[in-house]
Write an enzyme that holds these catalytic residues in place. Structure first.
Site, PDB file in Angstrom:
ATOM      1  CB  SER A   1      -0.899  -0.011   1.245  1.00 31.73           C
ATOM      2  OG  SER A   1      -1.796   1.075   1.231  1.00 31.73           O
ATOM      3  CG  ASP A   2       3.007   4.827  -1.713  1.00 30.58           C
ATOM      4  OD1 ASP A   2       3.913   4.772  -0.851  1.00 30.58           O
ATOM      5  OD2 ASP A   2       2.816   5.811  -2.442  1.00 30.58           O
ATOM      6  CD  GLN A   3      -2.779   8.133   2.716  1.00 29.79           C
ATOM      7  OE1 GLN A   3      -2.127   8.454   3.691  1.00 29.79           O
ATOM      8  NE2 GLN A   3      -4.028   7.750   2.787  1.00 29.79           N
TER       9      GLN A   3
ATOM     10  N   GLY B   1      -2.962   3.654  -2.904  1.00 33.31           N
ATOM     11  CA  GLY B   1      -2.824   2.488  -3.772  1.00 33.31           C
ATOM     12  C   GLY B   1      -2.808   1.230  -2.931  1.00 33.31           C
TER      13      GLY B   1
END
Length: 195
Positions: free
Chosen positions: A69-71, A106
């Site tokens: 996950s990424d933000q 994501g």
């Protein structure tokens, strides 16, 4: 549930979120270059990095489903990541004051056994109150949100910065959209309601 689930993150916030689903999982530490590519959009960036993190978390594994996950936040058309220091955090929050800011998170699931992945992103919009520099400095000193995209922790005092939140899943704002994750896990035959 027999499938091994691995969270490719050492974030205590993401770990706490995943624990809400009540499924057994492992975490692993990864090192991923988070530098945006030239002309890369926020959705493309977080999707690419979520996939990269999931793949990195699969190193040395022969089976399992790895979650990456990424933000990032987008302020006035510019992609903003983690501030990393107090002055950058103050600057980011000053730029957010009185505005609606969209966060892109994501999420990728990488199935190690069949070398396949599912990657999507969620958006969440935060409406900031009009804030003074004094309020912002107090907040940054109090919570030290230096490793949080957008310079706040919505699960803490950061909630006081907002007038309204808008999105499908409030967990998205913290960094792991659980509604989307539950849907993606179901595609991998992992039903969080029947393990």
């Amino acid at each position: 549930m027999s499938e091994l689930v691995i969270l490719a993150s050492t974030s205590s916030y993401r770990k706490l979120l995943l624990e809400k689903l009540g499924i057994p999982f492992e975490t692993c530490s990864i090192d991923t270059d988070e530098t945006p590519m030239q002309d890369e959009t926020a959705p493309d960036l977080v999707t690419r990095l979520a996939i990269a993190k999931a793949v990195a978390g699969a190193k040395g594994k022969t089976n399992g489903v790895v979650i990456g996950s990424d933000q990032v936040a987008v302020i006035d058309g510019e992609i903003i990541g983690k501030p990393l220091n107090t002055e950058n955090a103050v600057k980011q929050l000053m730029a957010c004051s009185g505005k609606a800011i969209t966060f892109y998170t994501g999420l990728a699931l990488y199935n190690v056994a069949d070398d396949s992945f599912d990657a999507q992103y969620e958006t969440f919009t935060v409406h900031f109150r009009t804030l003074t520099e004094s309020q912002i400095r107090y907040y940054v000193d109090k919570e030290q949100p230096l490793y949080c995209a957008g310079s706040f922790k919505s699960e803490g005092l950061g909630i006081a910065l907002f007038s309204r939140l808008e999105g499908r899943d409030p967990n998205t704002l913290i960094g792991l959209p659980l509604i989307l994750l539950t849907e993606m896990l179901a595609k991998q035959n992992i039903d969080v309601l029947s393990h």
